[in-house]
Design a protein around this motif. Structure first.
Motif, PDB file in Angstrom:
ATOM      1  N   HIS A 154       0.862  -1.198  -0.026  1.00 18.91           N
ATOM      2  CA  HIS A 154       0.002   0.079  -0.164  1.00 18.91           C
ATOM      3  C   HIS A 154       0.976   1.124   0.148  1.00 18.91           C
ATOM      4  N   TYR A 155       0.322   2.277  -0.148  1.00 22.60           N
ATOM      5  CA  TYR A 155       1.048   3.616  -0.419  1.00 22.60           C
ATOM      6  C   TYR A 155       0.151   4.810   0.377  1.00 22.60           C
ATOM      7  N   ARG A 156       0.876   5.742   0.556  1.00 24.06           N
ATOM      8  CA  ARG A 156       0.110   7.133   1.047  1.00 24.06           C
ATOM      9  C   ARG A 156       0.885   8.282   0.613  1.00 24.06           C
ATOM     10  N   ALA A 157       0.029   9.410   0.364  1.00 33.42           N
ATOM     11  CA  ALA A 157       0.837  10.761  -0.017  1.00 33.42           C
ATOM     12  C   ALA A 157       1.179  11.294   1.373  1.00 33.42           C
ATOM     13  N   LEU A 158       2.580  12.078   1.211  1.00 29.56           N
ATOM     14  CA  LEU A 158       3.121  12.845   1.973  1.00 29.56           C
ATOM     15  C   LEU A 158       2.602  14.197   2.191  1.00 29.56           C
ATOM     16  N   LYS A 159       2.598  14.867   3.240  1.00 30.77           N
ATOM     17  CA  LYS A 159       2.039  16.262   3.212  1.00 30.77           C
ATOM     18  C   LYS A 159       2.483  17.042   2.449  1.00 30.77           C
ATOM     19  N   GLY A 160       1.856  17.959   2.007  1.00 30.24           N
ATOM     20  CA  GLY A 160       2.237  19.148   1.095  1.00 30.24           C
ATOM     21  C   GLY A 160       2.809  18.478  -0.345  1.00 30.24           C
ATOM     22  N   GLU A 161       2.219  17.227  -0.682  1.00 27.09           N
ATOM     23  CA  GLU A 161       2.718  16.730  -1.726  1.00 27.09           C
ATOM     24  C   GLU A 161       4.263  16.792  -2.155  1.00 27.09           C
ATOM     25  N   LYS A 162       4.903  16.289  -1.229  1.00 25.95           N
ATOM     26  CA  LYS A 162       6.455  16.432  -1.439  1.00 25.95           C
ATOM     27  C   LYS A 162       6.734  14.973  -1.979  1.00 25.95           C
ATOM     28  N   GLY A 163       5.720  14.073  -1.700  1.00 28.04           N
ATOM     29  CA  GLY A 163       6.377  12.641  -2.233  1.00 28.04           C
ATOM     30  C   GLY A 163       5.267  11.802  -1.872  1.00 28.04           C
ATOM     31  N   VAL A 164       5.430  10.281  -2.140  1.00 29.28           N
ATOM     32  CA  VAL A 164       4.877   9.145  -1.874  1.00 29.28           C
ATOM     33  C   VAL A 164       5.645   8.274  -0.821  1.00 29.28           C
ATOM     34  N   GLU A 165       5.024   7.721   0.030  1.00 21.72           N
ATOM     35  CA  GLU A 165       5.529   6.735   0.941  1.00 21.72           C
ATOM     36  C   GLU A 165       4.886   5.382   0.419  1.00 21.72           C
TER      37      GLU A 165
END
Length: 338
Positions: free
Chosen positions: A203-214
């Motif tokens: 699975h994945y999630r977006a990092l705050k501020g659209e800085k990247g993806v985890e």
């Protein structure tokens, strides 16, 4: 009552048992057998209760030693790779320096290194599911290109199929072929690129501020990718659609070839089944990639010969272009009727 010799021997054996527990990681099976033999010799001196207590303690210590050793061997420290370059430096120091190796489908993240950003002359850092780390001076695109040769289909070939199926050109098209699922994080046809093994992502999630993806992979490995969340979401959707289409195609192929749940139905007294063992040297020379291209040409030729295009003067020219420019190197095409 126990005599003095028995007490003395018991103290000696107890001390030896404790030493065995402290040095259990270095103790071999042969040494264990020798110690047990010594205890048997002392059976006439020690009473059964004391001997049983010592043996029980010795056995427990030995089992704990092997259990600890086995557990330590199986434990793998999960990767946790952050966006900042300093996070990569630690893994660069631990990685094996290899210029010649065979990449396999157990890799999680193939990172293209920036010489200035990561302060290294290595070009690629590869993270594997089992905790292995490899750093190489080989260009990341060359590493993946060699891997695609093992799979049997180049990135351009898979990208071309995806482009035709989707009806439009795509940037960073996922490489999807059966159980192989990889996503380039930048255009791999133009420059060096990092790659993610999508088949290992849970699975994945977006990092705050659209800085990247985890992304969270198997075995609790975590990587933060420097890509926009919307970009990653779109590529995951595109990859999922491609997987669905390939599985649909495979089910139809298996059905047409009399396969049920991946198992071929046995045919008794089958003429063609027996003829299968006849000489097939000429057919065996055709690679799977060429076979698929022959299918492509056949589909295009059939479409151009449709009754609605039969009288169109462009039809013959289009067939000629197909033969002479796109498919002229196909086996057996030169002998086909024109």
């Amino acid at each position: 009552m126990e005599n003095k010799n028995a007490k003395k021997h018991r103290r000696v054996l107890t001390r030896q048992s404790k030493q065995q527990a402290d040095k259990s990681s270095k103790q071999t099976v042969e040494q264990c057998v020798d110690d047990v033999a010594k205890l048997d010799d002392l059976g006439e001196i020690l009473d059964p209760v004391t001997l049983d207590a010592i043996m029980s303690h010795f056995r427990t210590s030995l089992e704990s030693s092997f259990a600890h050793k086995s557990q330590k061997k199986d434990e793998v420290e999960p990767f946790f790779v952050l966006l900042d370059p300093e996070s990569i430096q630690n893994y660069l120091e631990k990685a094996w320096d290899l210029d010649r190796f065979v990449l396999d489908n157990s890799f999680l993240y193939l990172l293209s290194l920036d010489p200035q950003l990561h302060r290294t002359d290595f070009k690629t850092l590869i993270f594997f599911k089992d905790g292995r780390l490899i750093k190489t001076r080989e260009n990341s695109n060359n590493v993946m290109r060699s891997f695609f040769e093992l799979i049997g289909f180049s990135y351009d070939f898979i990208r071309g199929i995806s482009t035709r199926v989707n009806g439009k050109e795509g940037h960073c098209v996922p490489y999807i072929f059966g159980r192989y699922s990889f996503l380039p994080l930048s255009g791999p046809t133009r420059r060096q690129s990092s790659w993610i093994n999508l088949s290992k992502v849970q699975h994945y999630r977006a990092l705050k501020g659209e800085k990247g993806v985890e992304i969270h992979c198997e075995n609790q490995h975590v990587f933060q990718l420097p890509v926009r969340p919307q970009f990653f979401a779109d590529k995951v959707k595109q990859a999922g659609q491609t997987v669905h289409r390939q599985e649909h195609l495979l089910r139809n192929v298996l059905k047409n070839f009399d396969y049920v749940d991946g198992r071929k139905e046995e045919r008794e007294n089958n003429l063609l089944g027996n003829a299968f063992h006849a000489p097939t040297d000429r057919i065996s020379l055709i690679s799977m990639e060429d076979y698929i291209r022959i299918f492509q040409f056949s589909f295009a030729e059939t479409a151009l010969k449709h009754p609605s295009l039969r009288d169109n003067p462009v039809t013959d020219e289009a067939l000629h272009l197909l033969r002479e420019n796109l498919y002229e190197d196909l086996p057996h095409l030169r002998n086909a009727p024109r």
